[in-house]
Design a protein around this motif. Sequence first.
Motif, mmCIF file in Angstrom:
data_model
loop_
_atom_site.group_PDB
_atom_site.id
_atom_site.type_symbol
_atom_site.label_atom_id
_atom_site.label_comp_id
_atom_site.label_asym_id
_atom_site.label_seq_id
_atom_site.Cartn_x
_atom_site.Cartn_y
_atom_site.Cartn_z
ATOM 1 N N LEU A 53 0.830 -1.215 0.000
ATOM 2 C CA LEU A 53 0.000 0.000 0.000
ATOM 3 C C LEU A 53 0.859 1.257 0.000
ATOM 4 O O LEU A 53 0.565 2.240 -0.701
ATOM 5 C CB LEU A 53 -0.919 -0.009 1.222
ATOM 6 C CG LEU A 53 -1.831 1.213 1.408
ATOM 7 C CD1 LEU A 53 -2.763 1.374 0.216
ATOM 8 C CD2 LEU A 53 -2.626 1.100 2.714
ATOM 9 N N GLU A 54 1.954 1.249 0.762
ATOM 10 C CA GLU A 54 2.838 2.413 0.826
ATOM 11 C C GLU A 54 3.483 2.693 -0.522
ATOM 12 O O GLU A 54 3.655 3.853 -0.915
ATOM 13 C CB GLU A 54 3.901 2.182 1.905
ATOM 14 C CG GLU A 54 3.348 2.195 3.324
ATOM 15 C CD GLU A 54 4.394 1.797 4.357
ATOM 16 O OE1 GLU A 54 5.547 1.532 3.951
ATOM 17 O OE2 GLU A 54 4.056 1.752 5.550
ATOM 18 N N VAL A 55 3.862 1.639 -1.253
ATOM 19 C CA VAL A 55 4.457 1.822 -2.580
ATOM 20 C C VAL A 55 3.452 2.465 -3.534
ATOM 21 O O VAL A 55 3.761 3.414 -4.259
ATOM 22 C CB VAL A 55 4.962 0.480 -3.143
ATOM 23 C CG1 VAL A 55 5.325 0.622 -4.623
ATOM 24 C CG2 VAL A 55 6.157 -0.010 -2.353
ATOM 25 N N TRP A 56 2.219 1.928 -3.528
ATOM 26 C CA TRP A 56 1.203 2.491 -4.414
ATOM 27 C C TRP A 56 0.893 3.959 -4.061
ATOM 28 O O TRP A 56 0.759 4.797 -4.949
ATOM 29 C CB TRP A 56 -0.068 1.659 -4.340
ATOM 30 C CG TRP A 56 -0.022 0.421 -5.189
ATOM 31 C CD1 TRP A 56 0.053 -0.865 -4.775
ATOM 32 C CD2 TRP A 56 -0.028 0.391 -6.623
ATOM 33 N NE1 TRP A 56 0.108 -1.724 -5.832
ATOM 34 C CE2 TRP A 56 0.050 -0.975 -6.998
ATOM 35 C CE3 TRP A 56 -0.076 1.354 -7.616
ATOM 36 C CZ2 TRP A 56 0.075 -1.385 -8.318
ATOM 37 C CZ3 TRP A 56 -0.060 0.936 -8.941
ATOM 38 C CH2 TRP A 56 0.005 -0.404 -9.295
ATOM 39 N N LEU A 57 0.795 4.255 -2.775
ATOM 40 C CA LEU A 57 0.533 5.637 -2.368
ATOM 41 C C LEU A 57 1.672 6.566 -2.785
ATOM 42 O O LEU A 57 1.443 7.698 -3.246
ATOM 43 C CB LEU A 57 0.329 5.708 -0.848
ATOM 44 C CG LEU A 57 -0.989 5.143 -0.307
ATOM 45 C CD1 LEU A 57 -0.996 5.174 1.215
ATOM 46 C CD2 LEU A 57 -2.176 5.937 -0.859
ATOM 47 N N THR A 58 2.892 6.122 -2.616
ATOM 48 C CA THR A 58 4.056 6.926 -3.001
ATOM 49 C C THR A 58 4.071 7.181 -4.501
ATOM 50 O O THR A 58 4.320 8.308 -4.960
ATOM 51 C CB THR A 58 5.357 6.230 -2.574
ATOM 52 O OG1 THR A 58 5.340 6.025 -1.162
ATOM 53 C CG2 THR A 58 6.565 7.070 -2.955
ATOM 54 N N VAL A 59 3.783 6.133 -5.294
ATOM 55 C CA VAL A 59 3.788 6.270 -6.759
ATOM 56 C C VAL A 59 2.708 7.237 -7.216
ATOM 57 O O VAL A 59 2.963 8.158 -8.010
ATOM 58 C CB VAL A 59 3.599 4.888 -7.417
ATOM 59 C CG1 VAL A 59 3.351 5.057 -8.928
ATOM 60 C CG2 VAL A 59 4.814 4.012 -7.178
ATOM 61 N N PHE A 60 1.482 7.024 -6.732
ATOM 62 C CA PHE A 60 0.391 7.892 -7.173
ATOM 63 C C PHE A 60 0.581 9.342 -6.696
ATOM 64 O O PHE A 60 0.269 10.286 -7.429
ATOM 65 C CB PHE A 60 -0.947 7.346 -6.661
ATOM 66 C CG PHE A 60 -1.466 6.190 -7.458
ATOM 67 C CD1 PHE A 60 -1.707 6.308 -8.823
ATOM 68 C CD2 PHE A 60 -1.704 4.964 -6.853
ATOM 69 C CE1 PHE A 60 -2.179 5.240 -9.562
ATOM 70 C CE2 PHE A 60 -2.168 3.884 -7.586
ATOM 71 C CZ PHE A 60 -2.407 4.013 -8.949
ATOM 72 N N THR A 61 1.095 9.519 -5.472
ATOM 73 C CA THR A 61 1.357 10.871 -4.983
ATOM 74 C C THR A 61 2.417 11.569 -5.824
ATOM 75 O O THR A 61 2.285 12.752 -6.178
ATOM 76 C CB THR A 61 1.807 10.830 -3.506
ATOM 77 O OG1 THR A 61 0.811 10.199 -2.719
ATOM 78 C CG2 THR A 61 2.064 12.243 -2.992
ATOM 79 N N ILE A 79 3.192 10.964 -8.960
ATOM 80 C CA ILE A 79 2.619 11.277 -10.279
ATOM 81 C C ILE A 79 1.726 12.515 -10.179
ATOM 82 O O ILE A 79 1.760 13.413 -11.038
ATOM 83 C CB ILE A 79 1.817 10.070 -10.814
ATOM 84 C CG1 ILE A 79 2.763 8.912 -11.127
ATOM 85 C CG2 ILE A 79 1.020 10.466 -12.063
ATOM 86 C CD1 ILE A 79 2.046 7.632 -11.509
ATOM 87 N N GLY A 80 0.919 12.597 -9.121
ATOM 88 C CA GLY A 80 0.025 13.745 -8.960
ATOM 89 C C GLY A 80 0.775 15.054 -8.771
ATOM 90 O O GLY A 80 0.440 16.074 -9.390
ATOM 91 N N VAL A 81 1.804 15.029 -7.907
ATOM 92 C CA VAL A 81 2.597 16.237 -7.677
ATOM 93 C C VAL A 81 3.329 16.650 -8.951
ATOM 94 O O VAL A 81 3.387 17.839 -9.311
ATOM 95 C CB VAL A 81 3.591 16.019 -6.516
ATOM 96 C CG1 VAL A 81 4.546 17.198 -6.408
ATOM 97 C CG2 VAL A 81 2.855 15.811 -5.208
ATOM 98 N N ALA A 82 3.886 15.665 -9.675
ATOM 99 C CA ALA A 82 4.586 15.975 -10.926
ATOM 100 C C ALA A 82 3.628 16.552 -11.962
ATOM 101 O O ALA A 82 3.978 17.468 -12.714
ATOM 102 C CB ALA A 82 5.267 14.720 -11.460
ATOM 103 N N ALA A 83 2.394 16.045 -12.000
ATOM 104 C CA ALA A 83 1.399 16.542 -12.953
ATOM 105 C C ALA A 83 1.045 17.998 -12.685
ATOM 106 O O ALA A 83 0.714 18.754 -13.608
ATOM 107 C CB ALA A 83 0.143 15.675 -12.884
ATOM 108 N N MET A 84 1.124 18.387 -11.411
ATOM 109 C CA MET A 84 0.842 19.785 -11.073
ATOM 110 C C MET A 84 2.048 20.692 -11.295
ATOM 111 O O MET A 84 1.920 21.812 -11.791
ATOM 112 C CB MET A 84 0.397 19.891 -9.609
ATOM 113 C CG MET A 84 -0.979 19.321 -9.341
ATOM 114 S SD MET A 84 -1.564 19.729 -7.676
ATOM 115 C CE MET A 84 -0.362 18.884 -6.672
#
Length: 492
Positions: free
Chosen positions: A81-89, A91-96
Amino acid sequence: MAIAVVILLLVLVSVVFHFVSPWWFTPIASNWTAIDDTITLTFWVTGIVFIAVNGFLAYCVFRFRFDKNKRADYEPENKKLEVWLTVFTTIGVAAMLAPGLVVWSEFVTVPDNAETFEVVGQQWHWSYRLPGKDGILGQSAVDLMDEKNPFGLNPNDINAQDDLLISSNIMHILLDQPVKVLMRSKDVLHNFAVPQFRVKMDLVPGIETYLWFTPTRLGRFEMLCEELCGMAHYTMRGQIVVDTAQDYQIWLDKQLTFKETLDAPAGDLHLGKNLYVSCAACHGNNGQGNETLNAPMLAGQPAWYLTRQLNYYKSQVRGSHQQDIYGQQMAAMANTLVDAKAIKDVTAYIASLPALAISPAAVNNGPLARSITSGQRLFTNCAYCHGDKAEGKFALNAPRLAGQHAWYLKRQLQNYRASIRGAHREDLYGTQMIMMSRLLQNEQAIDDVVAYITRLKPIFDAGYHQSVSREVKATESPSITGQSHVTQEVSR
């Protein structure tokens, strides 16, 4: 269950309100659609995260609600779960951030064909400077600023001589022409922002900042200071006018160069005294004013303030409102001054008249004493511009109030509150005074603050009335009536 439903309803209402909200972007009037696109992308990313997180929260509230027959599992770590949260976070920060970095790179890269102008911020006013025919802005320094040189330009710098000075809150620019805006502050931190242009930047004392944009739509756009720069911060407004080439050139031809302001002759007191004869019929031989004729005291006011008011009357910035009867009378009288030279002469003479003191009513322990105490508290707002003793401040474009007649002060505050005075779009200081006067909630508040002002003894701000002794030397010469009079020469 109920809490989960409430969370989902809050999410739904927030999303619907976002799309139907009347508070949205103003129509864009520059080339910076990329800034809008970046903000829109940020909304999408944060919006999806907002829905996902709150949806997950509602699910957890419902799924793991209390049940005495169930037992919770303790799981302090979950690497998957921590890996998935880190990856998605990430990606989201980079997208912004990534689009913002691209736009910022464009924002700080000024086109080679951009024209330049300078905006100068001070409490609570904007002014502007354009390079002259040489295309180079001259040197400036804070310690060079005074009443004669408010921009603080170096008079020995050849590049400064042809700089065009716009001592106004209104700046004109050319349609479809990229412009680089250099920014400096005279006093505290300010912020240059025009919502329709999607640009803003801080003005930092001691540092020159900049931005650029290309105006794409004709019109008049409000400029705001979006930095808390003091008590009257919200009154610090200006205008950017986008012109056609023809209109821009007409406006440009009217502007004065720095050299022209330095070479402008001082007012002639003898000629001014002759012109003042018609003024004296209402305002008195010594500028003492006359309540019967509704004429305020002029003695003690500086030439720069008197000049501004006469120019306002002549151009109908002041005195054009149908309810401003006395302003209309003054507008007619101001038009008898045929040109700028006549205005300079008569204001120089009035400014030479000694300030007069008006004896206030005696203070007792009754209502008057209480009104003065209340007025002192209310005057705290006024003192930011007009000075603790109502002496006026040239640096803040605020006239002297001490020594003025109470009936006149009251009438002006009433006129400001009713937008009889100050509503003209060219009257920057009047617009500010409308907003400030409305801090006085009722008639009693006006009476109280006026009562306090009339108790103040007339004193002078160091940079306010002493320009004569600092910049002008007086010489005696014979007058046409055989008496001596004073003429002024600018000290070089």
